[in-house]
Design a protein around this motif. Structure first.
Motif, PDB file in Angstrom:
ATOM      1  N   GLY A 343     125.067  34.704  36.688  1.00 37.36           N
ATOM      2  CA  GLY A 343     126.439  35.123  36.922  1.00 37.36           C
ATOM      3  C   GLY A 343     126.711  36.557  36.575  1.00 37.36           C
ATOM      4  N   ARG A 344     127.963  36.892  36.626  1.00 38.58           N
ATOM      5  CA  ARG A 344     128.402  38.275  36.516  1.00 38.58           C
ATOM      6  C   ARG A 344     128.876  38.614  35.104  1.00 38.58           C
ATOM      7  N   GLY A 345     128.732  39.895  34.769  1.00 37.85           N
ATOM      8  CA  GLY A 345     129.360  40.398  33.556  1.00 37.85           C
ATOM      9  C   GLY A 345     128.729  39.945  32.257  1.00 37.85           C
ATOM     10  N   LEU A 346     127.467  39.535  32.273  1.00 39.96           N
ATOM     11  CA  LEU A 346     126.804  39.160  31.024  1.00 39.96           C
ATOM     12  C   LEU A 346     126.643  40.397  30.151  1.00 39.96           C
ATOM     13  N   VAL A 365     117.435  36.143  33.768  1.00 38.55           N
ATOM     14  CA  VAL A 365     118.767  36.469  34.276  1.00 38.55           C
ATOM     15  C   VAL A 365     118.721  36.454  35.790  1.00 38.55           C
ATOM     16  N   ASP A 366     119.682  35.776  36.412  1.00 34.77           N
ATOM     17  CA  ASP A 366     119.778  35.725  37.864  1.00 34.77           C
ATOM     18  C   ASP A 366     121.176  36.144  38.292  1.00 34.77           C
ATOM     19  N   ARG A 367     121.231  36.897  39.380  1.00 35.38           N
ATOM     20  CA  ARG A 367     122.500  37.405  39.895  1.00 35.38           C
ATOM     21  C   ARG A 367     123.262  38.167  38.808  1.00 35.38           C
ATOM     22  N   GLY A 368     122.571  39.114  38.202  1.00 31.44           N
ATOM     23  CA  GLY A 368     123.125  39.832  37.053  1.00 31.44           C
ATOM     24  C   GLY A 368     123.996  41.003  37.456  1.00 31.44           C
ATOM     25  N   PHE A 369     125.105  40.719  38.120  1.00 35.41           N
ATOM     26  CA  PHE A 369     126.035  41.772  38.509  1.00 35.41           C
ATOM     27  C   PHE A 369     126.725  42.336  37.267  1.00 35.41           C
ATOM     28  N   GLU A 370     126.623  43.663  37.093  1.00 36.95           N
ATOM     29  CA  GLU A 370     127.220  44.362  35.951  1.00 36.95           C
ATOM     30  C   GLU A 370     126.773  43.778  34.605  1.00 36.95           C
ATOM     31  N   MET A 371     125.519  43.394  34.522  1.00 35.11           N
ATOM     32  CA  MET A 371     124.939  42.953  33.252  1.00 35.11           C
ATOM     33  C   MET A 371     124.771  44.163  32.331  1.00 35.11           C
ATOM     34  N   ARG A 372     125.022  43.945  31.046  1.00 34.15           N
ATOM     35  CA  ARG A 372     124.835  44.983  30.038  1.00 34.15           C
ATOM     36  C   ARG A 372     124.033  44.412  28.870  1.00 34.15           C
ATOM     37  N   LEU A 373     122.913  45.060  28.558  1.00 41.92           N
ATOM     38  CA  LEU A 373     122.143  44.736  27.353  1.00 41.92           C
ATOM     39  C   LEU A 373     122.069  46.001  26.511  1.00 41.92           C
ATOM     40  N   LYS A 374     122.479  45.906  25.252  1.00 45.21           N
ATOM     41  CA  LYS A 374     122.459  47.068  24.361  1.00 45.21           C
ATOM     42  C   LYS A 374     121.993  46.648  22.968  1.00 45.21           C
ATOM     43  N   SER A 392     122.607  44.030  39.835  1.00 48.74           N
ATOM     44  CA  SER A 392     123.430  44.978  40.588  1.00 48.74           C
ATOM     45  C   SER A 392     124.389  45.669  39.623  1.00 48.74           C
ATOM     46  N   ASN A 393     124.410  47.003  39.676  1.00 49.19           N
ATOM     47  CA  ASN A 393     125.283  47.783  38.793  1.00 49.19           C
ATOM     48  C   ASN A 393     125.070  47.412  37.323  1.00 49.19           C
ATOM     49  N   SER A 394     123.831  47.249  36.940  1.00 52.58           N
ATOM     50  CA  SER A 394     123.498  46.771  35.595  1.00 52.58           C
ATOM     51  C   SER A 394     122.930  47.902  34.744  1.00 52.58           C
ATOM     52  N   ARG A 395     122.903  47.649  33.431  1.00 56.18           N
ATOM     53  CA  ARG A 395     122.398  48.672  32.515  1.00 56.18           C
ATOM     54  C   ARG A 395     121.677  48.040  31.329  1.00 56.18           C
ATOM     55  N   LEU A 396     120.496  48.578  31.014  1.00 53.62           N
ATOM     56  CA  LEU A 396     119.757  48.236  29.804  1.00 53.62           C
ATOM     57  C   LEU A 396     119.702  49.497  28.954  1.00 53.62           C
ATOM     58  N   SER A 424     117.054  43.623  43.661  1.00 56.94           N
ATOM     59  CA  SER A 424     117.815  44.172  42.534  1.00 56.94           C
ATOM     60  C   SER A 424     118.108  45.621  42.869  1.00 56.94           C
ATOM     61  N   ASN A 425     119.343  46.055  42.642  1.00 63.14           N
ATOM     62  CA  ASN A 425     119.683  47.415  43.026  1.00 63.14           C
ATOM     63  C   ASN A 425     120.657  48.042  42.037  1.00 63.14           C
ATOM     64  N   THR A 426     120.681  49.345  42.049  1.00 61.69           N
ATOM     65  CA  THR A 426     121.621  50.149  41.263  1.00 61.69           C
ATOM     66  C   THR A 426     121.601  49.722  39.796  1.00 61.69           C
ATOM     67  N   THR A 427     120.440  49.882  39.199  1.00 56.31           N
ATOM     68  CA  THR A 427     120.251  49.512  37.793  1.00 56.31           C
ATOM     69  C   THR A 427     119.797  50.740  37.010  1.00 56.31           C
ATOM     70  N   HIS A 428     120.373  50.906  35.824  1.00 58.60           N
ATOM     71  CA  HIS A 428     120.076  52.052  34.964  1.00 58.60           C
ATOM     72  C   HIS A 428     119.404  51.549  33.687  1.00 58.60           C
ATOM     73  N   MET A 429     118.199  52.058  33.418  1.00 57.57           N
ATOM     74  CA  MET A 429     117.485  51.760  32.175  1.00 57.57           C
ATOM     75  C   MET A 429     117.440  53.032  31.341  1.00 57.57           C
ATOM     76  N   ASN A 430     118.023  52.978  30.150  1.00 57.58           N
ATOM     77  CA  ASN A 430     118.121  54.145  29.287  1.00 57.58           C
ATOM     78  C   ASN A 430     117.552  53.825  27.909  1.00 57.58           C
ATOM     79  N   ASN A 431     116.553  54.617  27.494  1.00 56.06           N
ATOM     80  CA  ASN A 431     115.974  54.471  26.159  1.00 56.06           C
ATOM     81  C   ASN A 431     115.416  53.060  25.957  1.00 56.06           C
ATOM     82  N   VAL A 432     114.582  52.635  26.902  1.00 48.34           N
ATOM     83  CA  VAL A 432     113.918  51.332  26.819  1.00 48.34           C
ATOM     84  C   VAL A 432     112.507  51.550  26.272  1.00 48.34           C
TER      85      VAL A 432
END
Length: 723
Positions: A343-346, A365-374, A392-396, A424-432
């Motif tokens: 689902g969305r917004g995890l 994680v499946d269908r991770g629209f706007e997922m955020r892991l920090k 989609s539109n996710s960030r780690l 999977s598209n438009t995903t940003h991985m920062n400091n992984v």
């Protein structure tokens, strides 16, 4: 004999523990090079001391090749306060080494309630505190009222039997100058004001109980605390079956609707119910520091409920295990996935998932629209640390993977899912950070399935480090799989990153299926340092043959950064790779024992973009105004311009070296030049010979015959003339 060791780092447990707490503490040792110390075959003694001397001395347990653990049992009498720990490692050779070498490892032991009560200090809840305070305040008001009555009687008696001095007269006026008929009237007025809320701000006119209730309600409005009623999770790293709290399954289901057996864990039931309630109420799940034991997977979202949910650890950062961590772990012997989300917004923050080296995934994680892991750490799993599909539109951000993956599963894999989104598209991985993986570290849509696609992935600050396949904690072999495996992608950007390792290639780009008609592919890497494994700055058995392997696909750009140390070649471009390759980078000086070429281009036909290692213009040598160092293929174009004419000189840098000119399609040789001091040669159309001499008389045909033979030897003509 002893020798000084080096540093110690705590990997689990905590630096503040309660006296009698048997939670295991885990530590790694590192040598002077920062490498983990292999503890296989060693014995380890620990000493713990307070400011009064050594209080505990015991044998520690080696849980895997790098980790030593111990716990403080009831028989260990330590007392409370700051403790210093020293580890003595005895190797099979008899050599002993002390860790750490510069100081002590430190922890703090706090007293239990029983210890506190010995000193007359108690613990009460905030609600109880407000009630106790109210009762004491009521008693105080009653005592003050009685004292006022007694004092009024005494003053009346004094005034009626004794002439009144001036101070008694003065006492009939208050601080505002208001007069009273006698002192008794003044005291009566003061008594009425004791306990009165008149003149106070409205927020202070409420009782302490009301104020505390408002504060508690605010916290409850913000989130659901899994350690508070009705959930009451333990978080003590121990197994607590439902049967320890409930007599029947029906009783348990009244609190935890999804449970199916009394053998299930209370921590899991509390977390699962809190997550379900949070999705319904639109709140966050608050998880205080501790170790939460599960024996079933935590499910977040479903095909009928994909509402956003936030899981927040309330301890230290989830990426740091040594200080009040929040860890969701598994019961020993279980192999379930810890978290499955749909689902969305995890949103997950400050949480560590510890798989205890079981053969199982940590999170899917499946269908991770706007997922955020920090500030999330994935730790110890012989399976995927994270399998992410249809993002989609996710960030780690600030995410760590440590000792994850297997021979067939990467520590982190990103791909699509044909049931939702093919990519999977438009995903940003920062400091992984990905370290000590058992197999591939990062997998971007590698495979042949219809949904093995990812696109528009931005990766910055990636850190990959590892060399050993440490399956089940034992060193078995240097892994040969790629560290970063790129499959069916487009728009992948990797910047400001560092990858170190071997024996496998550091980056492999292998497109295995088309991702759509007229859809371009491509990978761009910039300002990134790739370094093959070394020991004391020299090659070793883990140094890779190559750093980058372009197997199949098209569109690869390498800009800036450094390629440092490989055995065979820094970059290999295989024959099946496309023509669009652009490389402008720096190659570090050859390390001791390494002799790799820079680019090994196995393609034929049209190709462009391979930039030379370096170009020097006007290097101070008047005879060398332009020098181009090349590896295998180069393109040279001379444009018409103004200025004086100049000589073009092509000169290989070694005696006997050969360069050639081919046709555009690479199928035919036009010119071959052998630059040899003793025997220079030139050839046309695959003919090759040294410098020719034409002889014979020009008055007859002898000179003509000699000329024809000379031209034929160069390959310019075929001499089929007759006498």
């Amino acid at each position: 004999m002893y020798r000084a060791g080096n540093s110690v780092e705590q990997v689990f447990g905590g630096t503040v523990i309660k006296q009698g707490d048997r939670t295991p503490l885990g530590f790694n040792f590192r040598d002077e090079n920062g490498e983990l110390v292999n503890l296989t075959g060693t014995t380890i003694q620990i000493k713990m001391a307070s400011n009064k001397g050594v209080v505990v001395e015991k044998q520690a347990t080696i849980s895997d090749q790098y980790t030593v653990t111990f716990s403080l049992g009831e028989e260990d009498i330590t007392g409370a306060g700051d403790m210093m720990i020293e580890f003595i490692v005895t190797y099979s050779s008899g050599l002993q080494e002390k860790f750490p070498s510069d100081d002590w490892q430190r922890i703090r032991i706090t007293p239990t309630l029983e210890n506190v009560e010995q000193y007359g200090v108690g613990y009460i809840t905030f609600e109880k505190l407000t009630g106790e305070f109210k009762n004491q305040f009521d008693e105080f008001k009653g005592g003050v009222g009685q004292q006022i009555d007694d004092q009024k009687k005494r003053v009346d008696n004094l005034i009626s039997s004794t002439p009144q001095p001036s101070e008694v007269v003065d006492a009939r006026r208050d601080e505002s100058g208001n007069g009273f008929i006698n002192l008794k009237a003044h005291l009566d007025d003061k008594g009425k004001k004791i306990g009165s809320s008149s003149g106070l701000p409205s927020w202070l006119q409420k009782s302490l109980y009301d104020v505390s209730k408002q504060f508690d309600d605010h916290i409850r409005d913000f989130g659901i605390n899994v350690r508070r009623p009705p959930y009451n999770a333990y978080g003590d790293n121990l197994s607590h079956p439902l049967s320890s709290r409930f007599s029947t399954l029906a009783q348990a289901q009244a609190v935890f609707p999804k449970v199916t057996a009394l053998t299930q864990e209370i921590d899991w039931a509390a977390l699962q119910t809190a997550i379900d309630d949070a999705m319904t109420k639109g709140k966050s799940v608050l998880v205080p520091d501790g170790f939460y034991v599960t024996a079933d997977e935590l499910g977040i979202g479903s095909s009928t409920n994909m509402k956003p949910v936030e899981l927040v650890g309330m301890g230290s950062s989830g990426s740091f295990l040594g200080e009040k961590p929040v860890i969701i772990t598994r019961k020993d012997g279980t192999t379930h996935t810890l978290i499955k989300a749909l689902g969305r917004g995890l949103n997950i923050r400050n949480i560590c998932l510890d798989g205890k080296n079981a053969i199982a995934d940590l999170m899917q994680v499946d269908r991770g629209f706007e997922m955020r892991l920090k500030d999330v750490r994935f730790y110890r799993a012989e399976g995927y640390g994270l399998l992410a599909k249809a993002l989609s539109n996710s960030r780690l951000q600030d995410v760590h993977f440590d000792v994850c993956g297997s021979s067939t599963k990467a520590a982190l894999r990103i791909t699509g899912n044909q049931n939702y989104e093919y990519s999977s598209n438009t995903t940003h991985m920062n400091n992984v950070h990905i370290e000590r993986s058992r197999g591939t570290d990062l997998d971007l849509a590698y495979g042949t399935n219809v949904d093995d696609i990812c696109e528009f992935i931005l990766i910055d600050g990636l850190h990959i480090e590892g060399t050993i396949d440490n399956t089940n904690g034992a060193v078995t072999a240097y892994k040969t799989v790629p560290h970063l495996r790129i499959g069916n992608v487009r728009g992948v950007e990797i910047v400001n990153s560092f990858i170190y390792g071997g024996k496998g290639v550091l980056i492999s780009y292998e497109k295995q299926r088309d991702i759509g008609a007229s859809v371009g592919t491509g990978v761009s890497i910039s300002n990134t340092y790739l370094m093959g494994h070394l020991t004391s700055h020299a090659i070793d058995s883990a140094t890779p043959d190559r750093l980058i392997d372009l197997v199949s696909g098209d569109g690869f750009t390498l800009m800036g950064g450094t390629l440092d140390t490989a055995l065979v070649e820094h970059i290999r471009i295989q024959s099946g790779f496309g023509s669009n390759v652009n490389i402008i980078t720096h190659y570090a000086p050859t390390r001791s024992g390494a002799s790799a070429v820079k680019v090994n281009d196995l393609r034929t036909g049209s190709k462009s973009g391979i930039t030379p290692n370096h170009i020097t213009v006007g290097d101070g040598n008047a005879a060398a105004m332009l020098r181009i160092n090349i590896e295998r293929a180069w393109t040279f174009a001379q444009r018409r311009g103004t200025g004086s004419s100049a000589e073009l000189n092509l000169r290989p840098e070694g005696d006997g070296k050969t360069f050639s000119i081919d046709t555009f399609d690479g199928t035919k040789r036009v010119l071959t030049v052998v630059s040899s001091t003793s025997n220079p040669q030139i050839g046309f159309f695959d003919g090759q010979s040294g410098k020719q001499t034409v002889t014979g008389s020009r008055g007859g045909n002898a000179a003509l015959d000699s000329l024809l033979q000379a031209l034929a030897s160069y390959g310019i003509i075929t001499n089929n003339t007759t006498s």
